[in-house]
Write an enzyme that holds these catalytic residues in place. Sequence first.
Site, PDB file in Angstrom:
ATOM      1  N   ALA A 270      85.832  45.321 -73.055  1.00 28.22           N
ATOM      2  CA  ALA A 270      84.810  44.390 -72.551  1.00 28.22           C
ATOM      3  C   ALA A 270      83.429  45.051 -72.562  1.00 28.22           C
ATOM      4  O   ALA A 270      83.330  46.265 -72.357  1.00 28.22           O
ATOM      5  CB  ALA A 270      85.178  43.939 -71.148  1.00 28.22           C
ATOM      6  N   PRO A 271      82.379  44.264 -72.859  1.00 23.05           N
ATOM      7  CA  PRO A 271      82.327  42.807 -73.039  1.00 23.05           C
ATOM      8  C   PRO A 271      82.675  42.310 -74.433  1.00 23.05           C
ATOM      9  O   PRO A 271      82.652  41.107 -74.670  1.00 23.05           O
ATOM     10  CB  PRO A 271      80.871  42.481 -72.696  1.00 23.05           C
ATOM     11  CG  PRO A 271      80.109  43.691 -73.122  1.00 23.05           C
ATOM     12  CD  PRO A 271      81.014  44.860 -72.822  1.00 23.05           C
ATOM     13  N   GLY A 272      82.956  43.218 -75.383  1.00 21.78           N
ATOM     14  CA  GLY A 272      83.523  42.759 -76.641  1.00 21.78           C
ATOM     15  C   GLY A 272      82.698  42.926 -77.893  1.00 21.78           C
ATOM     16  O   GLY A 272      83.107  42.475 -78.966  1.00 21.78           O
ATOM     17  N   GLY A 273      81.547  43.586 -77.814  1.00 24.08           N
ATOM     18  CA  GLY A 273      80.743  43.767 -79.014  1.00 24.08           C
ATOM     19  C   GLY A 273      81.477  44.543 -80.090  1.00 24.08           C
ATOM     20  O   GLY A 273      81.444  44.178 -81.273  1.00 24.08           O
ATOM     21  N   LYS A 274      82.162  45.604 -79.693  1.00 23.77           N
ATOM     22  CA  LYS A 274      82.890  46.419 -80.668  1.00 23.77           C
ATOM     23  C   LYS A 274      84.154  45.709 -81.125  1.00 23.77           C
ATOM     24  O   LYS A 274      84.570  45.852 -82.275  1.00 23.77           O
ATOM     25  CB  LYS A 274      83.195  47.786 -80.070  1.00 23.77           C
ATOM     26  CG  LYS A 274      81.935  48.585 -79.740  1.00 23.77           C
ATOM     27  CD  LYS A 274      82.272  49.916 -79.081  1.00 23.77           C
ATOM     28  CE  LYS A 274      80.991  50.637 -78.673  1.00 23.77           C
ATOM     29  NZ  LYS A 274      80.257  49.921 -77.601  1.00 23.77           N
ATOM     30  N   ASP A 289      91.462  46.113 -71.463  1.00 18.88           N
ATOM     31  CA  ASP A 289      90.485  46.422 -70.428  1.00 18.88           C
ATOM     32  C   ASP A 289      91.179  46.363 -69.082  1.00 18.88           C
ATOM     33  O   ASP A 289      92.147  45.621 -68.897  1.00 18.88           O
ATOM     34  CB  ASP A 289      89.306  45.442 -70.455  1.00 18.88           C
ATOM     35  CG  ASP A 289      88.057  46.027 -69.803  1.00 18.88           C
ATOM     36  OD1 ASP A 289      87.288  46.691 -70.502  1.00 18.88           O
ATOM     37  OD2 ASP A 289      87.889  45.834 -68.585  1.00 18.88           O
ATOM     38  N   ASP A 331      85.887  53.622 -76.469  1.00 26.67           N
ATOM     39  CA  ASP A 331      84.517  53.710 -75.946  1.00 26.67           C
ATOM     40  C   ASP A 331      84.663  53.869 -74.435  1.00 26.67           C
ATOM     41  O   ASP A 331      84.769  52.896 -73.699  1.00 26.67           O
ATOM     42  CB  ASP A 331      83.723  52.459 -76.310  1.00 26.67           C
ATOM     43  CG  ASP A 331      82.255  52.609 -75.982  1.00 26.67           C
ATOM     44  OD1 ASP A 331      81.695  53.684 -76.254  1.00 26.67           O
ATOM     45  OD2 ASP A 331      81.665  51.666 -75.424  1.00 26.67           O
ATOM     46  N   CYS A 384      78.206  56.065 -73.944  1.00 28.12           N
ATOM     47  CA  CYS A 384      76.744  55.935 -73.947  1.00 28.12           C
ATOM     48  C   CYS A 384      76.103  56.881 -72.935  1.00 28.12           C
ATOM     49  O   CYS A 384      75.155  56.514 -72.251  1.00 28.12           O
ATOM     50  CB  CYS A 384      76.319  54.496 -73.683  1.00 28.12           C
ATOM     51  SG  CYS A 384      76.922  53.798 -72.128  1.00 28.12           S
TER      52      CYS A 384
END
Length: 460
Positions: A270-274, A289, A331, A384
């Site tokens: 989440a939130p799901g960009g990758k 998640d 991630d 990040c």
Amino acid sequence: MSEAKPAQKRGNDKPQIASRPGLAARQCAARLLGAVIEKRTSLDGLTDNSNGHPQYLALEPRDRALVRAILGSALRNRGAIERAISKRLDRPLPENAVALKHLLHVAVAQIFYLDLPDHSAVDLAVEAAGADPRNRKYAGLVNALLRRLSRNKERALAHTLQLETNVPEWFSTSIKEAYGTEKSAAIFAMHAYEPPIDFTVRGDPKLWAEKLGGVVLPNGSVRLETVEGILTELPGFAEGEWWVQDVAASLPARLMGNIRDKRVADLCAAPGGKTAQLALQGAKVTALDLSENRLKRLQGNLERLGFNAETIAINLLDYKPVNLFDAVLLDAPCSSTGTVRRHPDVPWTKTPADIDKLANLQAKLLAHAATLVNPGGLIVFSNCSLHPEEGELVAQAAAENPLLESCPITPADCPGLEGLITPEGFLRSTPADLPAECFDGNPRLAGMDGFFAARFKRRS
């Protein structure tokens, strides 16, 4: 100057709530600033439109936007504001006058950094002081101090340009130790600007750059300096042609190689960009998640984009699939210190102890991720954080794991962004990368999130 008159009281001796336009927003901003600084509360949580602070949720959408703008400026420039206030006081404010300090920071942020009338910021701050029993006796001081600052704004700003002191000392010291004086100064300089908005697009980046009024980045992302109006009303949103994703955040999924028709797990999805990127690359994706609510948001995002993925709500350390994957993307949860430009509360809500704790968790998650792939399968680890304790040191320690074999990232994996590849074969980005020189000297279009990525293979 004379002190403002105290607000009228009700019979229960509480100050009467003023209805003056803008006052509630300023009072809310001061309250939330206190929650960030004193209680280390996440600004995203406080300003969440569904579950945020009650005082924030009571505001109209326009006032909520004002609160977010005030807090962003107040946190992004906290050291500069503190110096400007202290320089103009005959003696320091009492240690226990914390509510007053937050009120002053909110007002000075408006005077220095927002396109609002100075007199309105001053008058509303004085009124807010008069309405608060803790600050009422300081209303005259608030009035005199803010008027003095507004009259000499340009001179006051000229004396506050010490970028590293806009963050706590621990943060400043740790970044200087990791990147050196010159690079850290460039990082702190970029923190002073609100970030641009990057989009990952499904189709031709040049076409979408023209439609959205942006520029194409070396990796194919499209960048806008800002969005006027409502983002969801931009061309292509409803049709699922793009999603918001910082250029740095888009890089780890691109390190998977050819994953078409392969089974790939996004382990902290989440939130799901990758997840969307992996699906766009043709993978059969399983998204995991810990939070069911976050997975629901992910599913909604994938629906809009026209992608499918299996979703599983589970603690990753408890996950033992029946069939192993061809590749996994981890991630990992981190301190988010690479996202200070878009989350200026991070230096104030995180501590070195948080970084150590998260680094230990990342090591455990990476070790478990290695058990989820077939022999020869890829594991991409990313986060990040700017801090090597959560990136380089975790990846270096993973070399001791008998299941993991380093698979160095090469310049060919990041065309146009080859400078982000380290001699060890890691990917390391900072807010100082993609400098203003790449955008005709415009710092508001420059930079990217701080990100780290390392790639491994599972040994046979």
